[in-house]
Design a protein around this motif. Structure first.
Motif, short mmCIF file in Angstrom:
data_model
loop_
_atom_site.label_atom_id
_atom_site.label_comp_id
_atom_site.label_asym_id
_atom_site.label_seq_id
_atom_site.Cartn_x
_atom_site.Cartn_y
_atom_site.Cartn_z
N TYR A 1 -23.46 19.02 76.69
CA TYR A 1 -22.79 20.15 77.35
C TYR A 1 -22.47 19.78 78.79
CZ TYR A 1 -21.65 25.12 77.70
OH TYR A 1 -20.99 26.33 77.82
N ASN B 1 -16.19 18.82 75.39
CA ASN B 1 -16.80 19.46 76.55
C ASN B 1 -16.56 18.69 77.84
OD1 ASN B 1 -17.79 21.43 74.85
ND2 ASN B 1 -19.84 20.54 74.71
N GLN C 1 -15.89 25.35 75.97
CA GLN C 1 -16.87 24.38 75.52
C GLN C 1 -17.45 24.83 74.17
OE1 GLN C 1 -19.19 21.93 78.26
NE2 GLN C 1 -19.03 23.60 79.77
N ASP D 1 -20.82 24.20 71.30
CA ASP D 1 -22.16 23.66 71.09
C ASP D 1 -22.60 23.75 69.63
OD1 ASP D 1 -22.52 26.37 70.85
OD2 ASP D 1 -24.00 26.56 72.46
N PRO E 1 -26.80 24.59 67.87
CA PRO E 1 -26.93 23.76 69.10
C PRO E 1 -28.07 22.75 69.03
CG PRO E 1 -26.48 26.04 69.68
CD PRO E 1 -26.68 26.02 68.21
#
Length: 348
Positions: A108, A292, A300, A302, A323
């Motif tokens: 991230y 990302n 973004q 995840d 995630p």
């Protein structure tokens, strides 16, 4: 004094007893054919020292059996009799050390600038082409697919090569080339039809002109498409600005309320578990990190989704990556990326 008569009786009785005791017997006589039987040294038998009583049951079992005793059950019985019960070794007190990437880049991007929503149109999916070679400062960057192929584990490469050789034996060299070309063509057609369906949101998923193979793929993926909404990107390139690799993402959309990078994979074999998809989860995690860190995207991600679609029309398997699971495969991807770079440096 003894009288003469008494003495005479005693002597007569003694002669009678002597005749009985020393009378020759008619016993059989055996002649030996070897004159050295007693002079030769006795041969030692190696089995005389074995505990005959301990192994009596085993000898009786072997000699009395009318069929072959070399069956798995008999072998286990013999081992148990000879050596006793199997004692399993204890697990090591410490687990083997897990490899970790030397350059632990985060999946991230906390420094990414997100543009206001009013400056972007969520109804138009982003579709970016791969940059030309002369537009990249570092020249040609490796793709995610190339990196995974160049660092494929030996066991995985072995099974892939064995499958290839088996197919060549069945189809021949030319037949195998035609087969792989047909599979590639079917996958390309499926992705094109899927792109039309995602953009148009047409409820009529099947068309009269669809081939049997294409109809099977579409029937397989139909139940997954009902959970996909709000398309963000489609067949779009992503580039990791720091780690210097790129790739093309099949789709970014919401799956059951979670924004995911989605990869569609066709298969002839069932893959109900994500472990059976081999490097596909690593590919998704690599795309997540690249998107990302790509300035061309105003969001973004995840989460990920690997969708395995089947030609026979059986329901597709959708493997969701939350995630935590994405981070797990991201670390594995970083190790493969480091391995690729090390091999490249050795060749130079």
């Amino acid at each position: 004094m003894l009288t003469m008569k008494t003495l005479h009786l005693i002597c007569r009785n003694c002669r009678g007893m002597a005749n009985v005791l020393f009378q020759p017997q008619h016993t059989p006589v055996f002649l030996s054919t070897s004159c050295t039987a007693h002079s030769r040294k006795k041969k030692v038998n190696g089995y005389e020292n074995i505990d005959q009583e301990k192994y009596a049951n085993l000898v009786r079992m072997v000699t009395s059996s009318k069929t072959s005793c070399q069956t798995p059950e008999r072998i286990f019985e013999e081992d148990s009799f000879l050596y006793g019960e199997v004692i399993k070794s204890k697990a090591p007190s410490q687990e083997p050390e897990t490899r970790v990437p030397r350059n632990h880049s985060l999946m991230y991007n906390s420094n990414k600038v997100i543009l206001p929503a009013e400056k972007t149109d969520p109804n138009i999916p982003v579709k970016i082409s791969l940059p030309a070679r002369d537009q990249m400062a570092d020249g040609r960057l490796p793709s995610v697919t190339r990196i995974l192929q160049q660092t494929m584990p030996m066991e995985q490469a072995f099974y892939l090569e064995r499958w290839k050789q088996r197919m060549i034996m069945e189809l021949g060299e030319e037949g195998f080339i035609e087969y792989t070309a047909a599979v590639f063509s079917q996958g390309k057609q499926f992705h094109a039809r899927l792109e039309d369906l995602l953009v148009s949101r047409d409820d009529n998923i099947h068309r009269p002109e669809d081939t049997d193979e294409l109809s099977g793929y579409l029937a397989s993926v139909e139940h997954v498409l009902s959970d996909v909404s709000e398309l963000r990107t489609l067949e779009s390139a992503v580039l990791h600005s720091e780690l210097k690799y790129l790739g093309i993402v099949d789709c970014v959309a919401y799956y059951r309320g979670k924004l995911c990078i989605i990869e569609w994979k066709t298969s002839e074999k069932q893959k109900p578990h994500i472990q059976r998809t081999f490097d596909n989860p690593l590919q998704v995690a690599a795309y997540v990190g690249a998107l990302n860190h790509d300035v061309n995207y105003n969001f973004q991600v995840d989460c990920g989704l690997v969708v395995v679609v089947y030609k026979d029309g059986s329901p597709a398997h959708a493997h969701f990556m939350d995630p935590e699971l994405c981070t797990y495969y991201w670390d594995k991807w970083l190790l493969r990326l480091e391995e690729y770079k090390e091999k490249k440096e050795e060749k130079q």
